[in-house]
Design an enzyme around this catalytic site. Structure first.
Site, PDB file in Angstrom:
ATOM      1  N   GLN A   1       1.013   6.569  -7.201  1.00 26.95           N
ATOM      2  CA  GLN A   1      -0.217   7.220  -6.748  1.00 26.95           C
ATOM      3  C   GLN A   1       0.011   8.723  -6.801  1.00 26.95           C
ATOM      4  O   GLN A   1       0.935   9.235  -6.158  1.00 26.95           O
ATOM      5  CB  GLN A   1      -0.566   6.795  -5.323  1.00 26.95           C
ATOM      6  CG  GLN A   1      -1.884   7.372  -4.822  1.00 26.95           C
ATOM      7  CD  GLN A   1      -2.080   7.133  -3.333  1.00 26.95           C
ATOM      8  OE1 GLN A   1      -1.436   7.767  -2.502  1.00 26.95           O
ATOM      9  NE2 GLN A   1      -2.971   6.208  -2.991  1.00 26.95           N
TER      10      GLN A   1
ATOM     11  N   ARG B   1      -8.190   5.722  -5.812  1.00 23.78           N
ATOM     12  CA  ARG B   1      -8.449   5.485  -4.385  1.00 23.78           C
ATOM     13  C   ARG B   1      -9.547   6.435  -3.930  1.00 23.78           C
ATOM     14  O   ARG B   1      -9.489   7.639  -4.185  1.00 23.78           O
ATOM     15  CB  ARG B   1      -7.196   5.695  -3.542  1.00 23.78           C
ATOM     16  CG  ARG B   1      -7.493   5.600  -2.036  1.00 23.78           C
ATOM     17  CD  ARG B   1      -6.247   5.484  -1.183  1.00 23.78           C
ATOM     18  NE  ARG B   1      -5.771   4.112  -1.151  1.00 23.78           N
ATOM     19  CZ  ARG B   1      -5.009   3.604  -0.166  1.00 23.78           C
ATOM     20  NH1 ARG B   1      -4.640   4.373   0.858  1.00 23.78           N
ATOM     21  NH2 ARG B   1      -4.611   2.356  -0.201  1.00 23.78           N
TER      22      ARG B   1
ATOM     23  N   SER C   1       0.828  -1.202   0.000  1.00 27.21           N
ATOM     24  CA  SER C   1       0.000   0.000   0.000  1.00 27.21           C
ATOM     25  C   SER C   1       0.869   1.262   0.000  1.00 27.21           C
ATOM     26  O   SER C   1       1.994   1.254   0.512  1.00 27.21           O
ATOM     27  CB  SER C   1      -0.896  -0.006   1.239  1.00 27.21           C
ATOM     28  OG  SER C   1      -2.007   0.833   1.059  1.00 27.21           O
ATOM     29  N   PRO C   2       0.373   2.372  -0.574  1.00 27.28           N
ATOM     30  CA  PRO C   2       1.137   3.630  -0.514  1.00 27.28           C
ATOM     31  C   PRO C   2       1.388   4.044   0.932  1.00 27.28           C
ATOM     32  O   PRO C   2       0.478   4.010   1.764  1.00 27.28           O
ATOM     33  CB  PRO C   2       0.213   4.628  -1.217  1.00 27.28           C
ATOM     34  CG  PRO C   2      -0.671   3.794  -2.084  1.00 27.28           C
ATOM     35  CD  PRO C   2      -0.878   2.515  -1.338  1.00 27.28           C
TER      36      PRO C   2
ATOM     37  N   TYR D   1      -7.995  14.798   0.806  1.00 29.42           N
ATOM     38  CA  TYR D   1      -7.144  15.624  -0.038  1.00 29.42           C
ATOM     39  C   TYR D   1      -8.008  16.317  -1.097  1.00 29.42           C
ATOM     40  O   TYR D   1      -9.235  16.215  -1.073  1.00 29.42           O
ATOM     41  CB  TYR D   1      -6.024  14.777  -0.631  1.00 29.42           C
ATOM     42  CG  TYR D   1      -5.125  14.178   0.438  1.00 29.42           C
ATOM     43  CD1 TYR D   1      -4.536  14.989   1.405  1.00 29.42           C
ATOM     44  CD2 TYR D   1      -4.894  12.800   0.511  1.00 29.42           C
ATOM     45  CE1 TYR D   1      -3.741  14.449   2.406  1.00 29.42           C
ATOM     46  CE2 TYR D   1      -4.092  12.254   1.505  1.00 29.42           C
ATOM     47  CZ  TYR D   1      -3.522  13.083   2.458  1.00 29.42           C
ATOM     48  OH  TYR D   1      -2.750  12.554   3.452  1.00 29.42           O
TER      49      TYR D   1
ATOM     50  N   ARG E   1       1.325  -1.337   7.086  1.00 24.11           N
ATOM     51  CA  ARG E   1       2.168  -1.600   8.261  1.00 24.11           C
ATOM     52  C   ARG E   1       2.751  -3.011   8.300  1.00 24.11           C
ATOM     53  O   ARG E   1       3.910  -3.179   8.699  1.00 24.11           O
ATOM     54  CB  ARG E   1       1.385  -1.292   9.533  1.00 24.11           C
ATOM     55  CG  ARG E   1       1.111   0.199   9.718  1.00 24.11           C
ATOM     56  CD  ARG E   1       0.173   0.467  10.900  1.00 24.11           C
ATOM     57  NE  ARG E   1      -0.086   1.887  11.067  1.00 24.11           N
ATOM     58  CZ  ARG E   1      -1.033   2.561  10.413  1.00 24.11           C
ATOM     59  NH1 ARG E   1      -1.785   1.929   9.531  1.00 24.11           N
ATOM     60  NH2 ARG E   1      -1.213   3.836  10.631  1.00 24.11           N
TER      61      ARG E   1
ATOM     62  N   CYS F   1       3.449   7.220   2.900  1.00 24.58           N
ATOM     63  CA  CYS F   1       4.266   8.431   2.834  1.00 24.58           C
ATOM     64  C   CYS F   1       5.520   8.274   3.686  1.00 24.58           C
ATOM     65  O   CYS F   1       5.451   7.832   4.837  1.00 24.58           O
ATOM     66  CB  CYS F   1       3.455   9.632   3.289  1.00 24.58           C
ATOM     67  SG  CYS F   1       2.182  10.131   2.104  1.00 24.58           S
TER      68      CYS F   1
END
Length: 739
Positions: free
Chosen positions: A482, A612, A404-405, A564, A706, A407
């Site tokens: 992404q 997403r 998963s993306p 966002y 994670r 940051c």
């Protein structure tokens, strides 16, 4: 002690006999409005785990109950002309009337006083008692009379069901799913003695009305159902026992006790029949209440507080699982396109308490059959579902695991560095089918933090090309980018500095949003975008897309989630515009769809695009799962290949209902309503959950964040632990010694 028990069902009777057994000197009186042999429904089901509690609580009633049991291990599901059986489940059934008789006799044996045909509507008539136990069922008059104290919440279900019996003795817990001219019906049936089975029929309200059952008598309803399920009834008749079409009501109470009065069983809480027996919950309440009274002799309020504190969490967990199970059956028409193998697995794993791996322990042959079917659909040889390939346009992933993306907040002026190469390269070596970059911003003012990655300059594309080439040459993984714009959530401090706090004004940049609403107190108020702003932002997205294609990414994902910029247009909480870009969902989607269309046009046609979304805001008045289906429908029509289904993070006021795989339900809803491929995300933590989600059709891919930080070789380890060496996992030759 002088104890009054209102209600002579299993909860009240079991509490009474256990209390009298624990304290023979107590005076226990059960007050019941019906006759001794009156009862609703037919049979009661218990699991092997529940029986262990009964054995410890009272061996004598346990012996009598178990002697009367019908036992079975299998679950049979009838669907599309097939019968699929899975075993190893361990069920027991008993006639409800026989259960009551056993409990009544045990109460009398121990000295409990039973008073039948006595109405009890007010606590005042029990003024001289030390303890009043309200076990008066789902329609509890005690709970209703004191709503201000118990604060009940009553949630009616969407479906209609009727509780019947039949003289056909089914050999297993049986589900029959039948599509008719009026819609889908399902049966929950199980044996409970040598001659009889429970036969519960459930359907959605629209089908119920189309079939005319809303106006039909019970006799006419039985005739309709006997004809509908004639193949399975095999000439046997359906029987009624105070039967009627009703909707299930989920009851929960904030408080279970007040003063010397306590609620137990259905008076305090209910759980849908598809997850198990409300009688189980009620009798376990009785065990827990007696134990609490024994821990606090002579201190009734302390004992009741102890009972509630020790019991509510177990009940809440079961109720939560029951709600998920209930919702699956209420929305079962969503799954009727599935092959029988997949629908059955979806049903078996609906509450998330049973998984693909758990079923393998129970019945390895059944799960092996599911795995063969799933592999065949994917054009692969048999193996765990997570290792089946997946194709979108001209892109083929060698398995269903996605990184998963995440940051990293480690870029400088948008330019990534060796950290990103090692981070993403290491994850690619770990065996996942697809590695996603972090949210990569389309402009300097589109960043979340000063450390966020960008893709808006030629040097950015060159740095990303280095990462892409490493992934392509050193692993079998594919890599996706992404792209997004932070909108009103921008200009914040790095995650490990002072997370979620704005930058000092000297370092910050102007924020854009659909409406001038700050993200949170202390954040700058964004400027409401005008047409010129929209044109600039759209051009930024197109430029980033062109640079992403130049860098060689295999897939592009457009970020429309988590509050966002594009997400803030979609949510009614952040978009208060009164022009064509606000208002209803179609208006709020107008600018995000413009961006999608421009990006899709700039992205190579052979390469897939995903989006997403936040499927719910987790706030009353915000986006819901049904809204998410419509958002996905618009994106599907615009050319989206894949919906990456996340939730929330659209408002600081959101209150997610966390839990394992807690967002997967929204992926399930979108995928099986629209037929579009989805990615499930959100607290997916192990390979068993990945197998469960993809094989049951809740998603096509599973993204884990994670778990990959903890173990970058998550997928390689999953292959080892499952004994899998097929093409769905590719080991770097340098790591073969570990295999």
């Amino acid at each position: 002690m002088k104890i009054a028990v209102i209600g002579g069902g299993p909860a009240g009777l079991y509490f009474s006999l256990l209390m009298k057994k624990a304290r023979p000197a107590c005076e226990v009186t059960v007050v019941e409005r019906n006759r001794a042999d009156d009862t609703f429904g037919w049979g009661v089901v218990f699991s092997n785990e529940t029986l262990g509690h009964f054995r410890e609580a009272d061996a004598e009633s346990f012996r009598q109950i178990t002697e009367a049991f019908a036992r079975w291990d299998n679950i049979d599901t009838y669907f599309k002309g097939e019968v699929i059986r899975s075993g190893g489940h361990g069920f027991c059934g008993i006639a409800r009337r026989r259960l009551l008789q056993i409990l009544q006799e045990r109460c009398v044996e121990l000295g409990v006083r039973l008073e039948f045909l006595r109405e009890s509507e007010a606590l005042a008539e029990f003024a001289g008692y030390d303890l009043v136990v309200a076990a008066d069922g789902i329609n509890s008059k005690i709970r209703t009379a004191h709503e201000d104290v118990f604060q009940p919440t009553i949630e009616p279900g969407k479906a209609r069901f009727i509780w019947l019996g039949t003289t056909r003795r089914f050999e297993a817990f049986t589900f029959i799913i039948r599509d008719s001219e009026h819609g889908l019906f399902q049966v929950h049936a199980y044996p409970f003695d040598a001659e009889t089975s429970t036969f519960i029929v459930e359907t959605d309200a629209e089908t119920w009305r189309r079939a005319g059952l809303d106006a039909a008598s019970v006799e006419d309803s039985v005739a309709y159902l006997e004809a509908l399920f004639a193949p399975e009834l095999q000439g046997h008749r359906l029987m009624t026992n105070k039967s009627a079409w009703i909707c299930f009501r989920t009851i929960s109470c904030k408080t279970w006790w007040h003063g010397n009065t306590v609620l137990i069983g259905d008076a305090a809480h209910t759980a849908h029949f598809s997850i198990g027996s409300g009688t189980k919950l009620a009798m376990e309440d009785a065990i827990a209440l007696v134990a609490a009274l024994e821990r606090h002799p002579g201190e009734v309020p302390a004992a009741l507080a102890d009972y509630h504190e020790g019991r509510w969490l177990d009940v809440a967990k079961l109720q939560r699982a029951a709600r998920v199970s209930q919702a699956w059956f209420e929305d079962i028409s969503r799954y009727k396109h599935m092959a029988p193998e997949q629908l059955v697995l979806s049903m078996m794993t609906r509450s998330k308490r049973v998984t693909h791996g758990n079923l393998r322990v129970r019945d390895a042959g059944y799960v092996a059959g599911v795995d063969r079917w799933f592999a065949a659909q994917a054009g692969a040889s048999a193996g765990p579902p997570m290792f089946a390939p997946f194709r979108l346009r001209e892109l083929t992933l060698h398995n269903r695991v996605v990184v998963s993306p995440m940051c990293q907040y480690s870029a400088a002026e948008g330019l990534i560095n060796d950290w990103h190469l090692v981070h993403l390269g290491g994850l690619a070596l770990g065996g996942a089918g697809l590695v996603m970059t972090e949210m990569t911003d389309v402009s300097p003012t589109g960043r979340i933090t000063p450390g966020c990655a960008g893709l808006y300059a030629p040097e950015h594309a060159a740095a990303w090309r280095r990462v892409v080439e490493f992934v392509h040459t050193r692993s079998a993984a594919k890599i996706g980018v992404q792209i997004g714009h932070a909108g009103r959530k921008g200009a914040t401090q790095n995650q490990w500095d002072r997370p979620d706090l704005p930058l000092a004004s000297a370092q910050a940049w102007e924020l854009l949003a659909p409406s001038p609403i700050a993200w949170a107190p202390g954040f700058a108020t964004p400027r409401a975008m005008d047409e010129a702003d929209m044109a600039r932002v759209l051009a930024d997205f197109v430029r980033t897309t062109e640079l992403a294609a130049e860098a060689g990414f295999d897939l592009l994902e457009l970020h429309m989630a988590h509050g966002y910029l594009l997400s803030s247009f979609i949510s009614p909480l952040s978009n208060k515009r009164e022009d064509e870009y606000g208002g209803d969902l179609a208006g709020r989607m107008r600018f995000p769809l413009r961006v999608f269309a421009a990006v899709r046009a700039a992205w190579p046609a052979a390469r897939p695009m995903s989006v997403r979304i936040s499927a719910t805001d987790w706030i009353d008045g915000g986006l819901t799962g049904d809204d998410a289906v419509e958002v996905a429908r618009m994106l599907q029509a615009a050319g989206a290949d894949l919906i990456d289904v996340s939730t929330g993070q659209t408002s600081p006021e959101g209150r997610p209902v966390y839990g394992r795989m807690f967002q997967t339900q929204f992926s399930d809803q979108i995928r099986n309503t629209l037929g579009i491929a989805t990615i499930a995300v959100g607290n997916i933590s192990d390979w068993d959950q990945v197998n469960t989600i993809v094989a049951s059709g809740r998603a096509d891919l599973c993204a884990l964040a994670r778990p990959h930080l903890l173990d970058p070789h998550f997928t390689l380890r999953a292959a080892l632990e499952q004994g899998y060496r097929g093409p769905g996992v590719v080991w770097p030759p340098q790591y073969l010694a570990a295999r």
